[in-house]
Motif scaffolding. Structure first.
Motif, PDB file in Angstrom:
ATOM      1  N   PRO A   1      12.964  29.810  16.147  1.00 36.70           N
ATOM      2  CA  PRO A   1      12.494  30.238  17.514  1.00 36.70           C
ATOM      3  C   PRO A   1      12.569  28.982  18.487  1.00 36.70           C
ATOM      4  O   PRO A   1      12.487  27.655  17.956  1.00 36.70           O
TER       5      PRO A   1
ATOM      6  N   ARG B   1       9.819  31.095  25.502  1.00 41.48           N
ATOM      7  CA  ARG B   1       8.960  32.263  24.568  1.00 41.48           C
ATOM      8  C   ARG B   1       9.778  33.631  24.207  1.00 41.48           C
ATOM      9  O   ARG B   1      10.497  33.918  25.105  1.00 41.48           O
ATOM     10  N   GLY B   2      10.074  33.456  23.022  1.00 40.25           N
ATOM     11  CA  GLY B   2      10.696  34.855  22.625  1.00 40.25           C
ATOM     12  C   GLY B   2      12.103  34.469  22.423  1.00 40.25           C
ATOM     13  O   GLY B   2      12.935  35.373  21.914  1.00 40.25           O
TER      14      GLY B   2
ATOM     15  N   THR C   1      15.539  31.898  21.103  1.00 36.78           N
ATOM     16  CA  THR C   1      15.894  31.295  19.716  1.00 36.78           C
ATOM     17  C   THR C   1      17.032  30.154  20.213  1.00 36.78           C
ATOM     18  O   THR C   1      17.484  29.998  21.425  1.00 36.78           O
TER      19      THR C   1
END
Length: 264
Positions: free
Chosen positions: A79, A84-85, A87
């Protein structure tokens, strides 16, 4: 676009840049994200004062250059700490980096042995040759070849290079002096390469297994003082290899190294 280079040019690029060498040393121990490397925490035995003088952009540029030459390879994703969200990729030093940089091998002998053992196990090569490679990184630099092209061969080669040269392409660089088949080395060159300095851990194996005497080099070497590079004073944990670091199937040790070498 494919750029032309040589083994020697890549080696010089690592040896002449403390930042580049340090990035390879850090990622040889375990996979790292670009965020890890930019913030550069303390690492046993590695001076990181240079990082404080480098901007994040410079570190990012160096990482890109190492990836372009396949000296760093992606071994996974985690991550992203900032998105946010999202990789971000985990980067690990490749086997190619060790084979092209005896300086890296001497700086990170523990990691070098980890890579070397996995590579020889993968290829089923002779244990005596493994001990020689471990003791003498300069020999390893001269005694490997490329057997296969990468899984994604380049679509566009320089106009004066045939398609058969795709096997020598790593990342976006064509390594022009990388052998495509095993080649015996002359005895004088072997003697020069075996003068050292030698990694102490590899030298111990050579003494235990009598490899040099079996190959006819023992008497010559034991009459000379070989400079030994000791194991690191500071210990650190090495992460297991994930697999992509070895560039599976592409690189092989030169099993014909001593063919035609003659007798002492």
């Amino acid at each position: 676009m494919i750029f032309l280079t040589t083994k020697e040019e890549i080696r010089r690029g690592i040896a002449e840049s403390e930042l580049r060498l340090n990035l390879l040393r850090i990622c040889a121990r375990e996979p790292r994200t670009i965020h890890d490397l930019i913030h550069a925490p303390q690492y046993p035995g590695i001076r990181i004062s240079l990082f404080s003088l480098q901007s994040e952009i410079n570190v990012s540029v160096e990482l890109g250059e190492l990836k372009n030459r396949m000296l760093l390879v992606r071994v996974g994703k985690v991550p992203d700490p900032l998105v946010r969200g999202g990789t971000t990729e985990l980067l690990r030093t490749s086997l190619l980096a060790f084979l092209l940089s005896p300086e890296l091998c001497r700086a990170e002998p523990t990691a070098y042995e980890l890579y070397l053992r996995a590579w020889f196990s993968q290829n089923g090569a002779d244990e005596g040759l493994f001990a020689l490679f471990l003791a003498f990184p300069e020999l390893a630099f001269r005694a490997f070849y490329v057997a296969e092209a990468g899984p994604e061969p380049p679509e566009e080669m320089p106009p004066d290079l045939p398609d058969s040269e795709k096997v020598r392409v790593f990342g976006v660089y064509h390594i022009g002096d990388l052998p495509k088949e095993p080649e015996p080395l002359g005895r004088l060159e072997l003697l020069r390469l075996l003068r050292g300095p030698a990694l102490a851990r590899g030298w111990r194996l050579l003494e235990e297994e009598g490899v040099l005497r079996r190959l006819g080099f023992g008497g010559w070497l034991w009459t000379r003082r070989i400079a030994l590079i000791p194991d690191p004073l500071e210990s650190y944990v090495l992460a297991p290899l994930a697999g992509p670091e070895l560039l599976p199937g592409r690189l092989r040790p030169n099993g014909e190294l001593f063919r035609g070498g003659g007798s002492e």
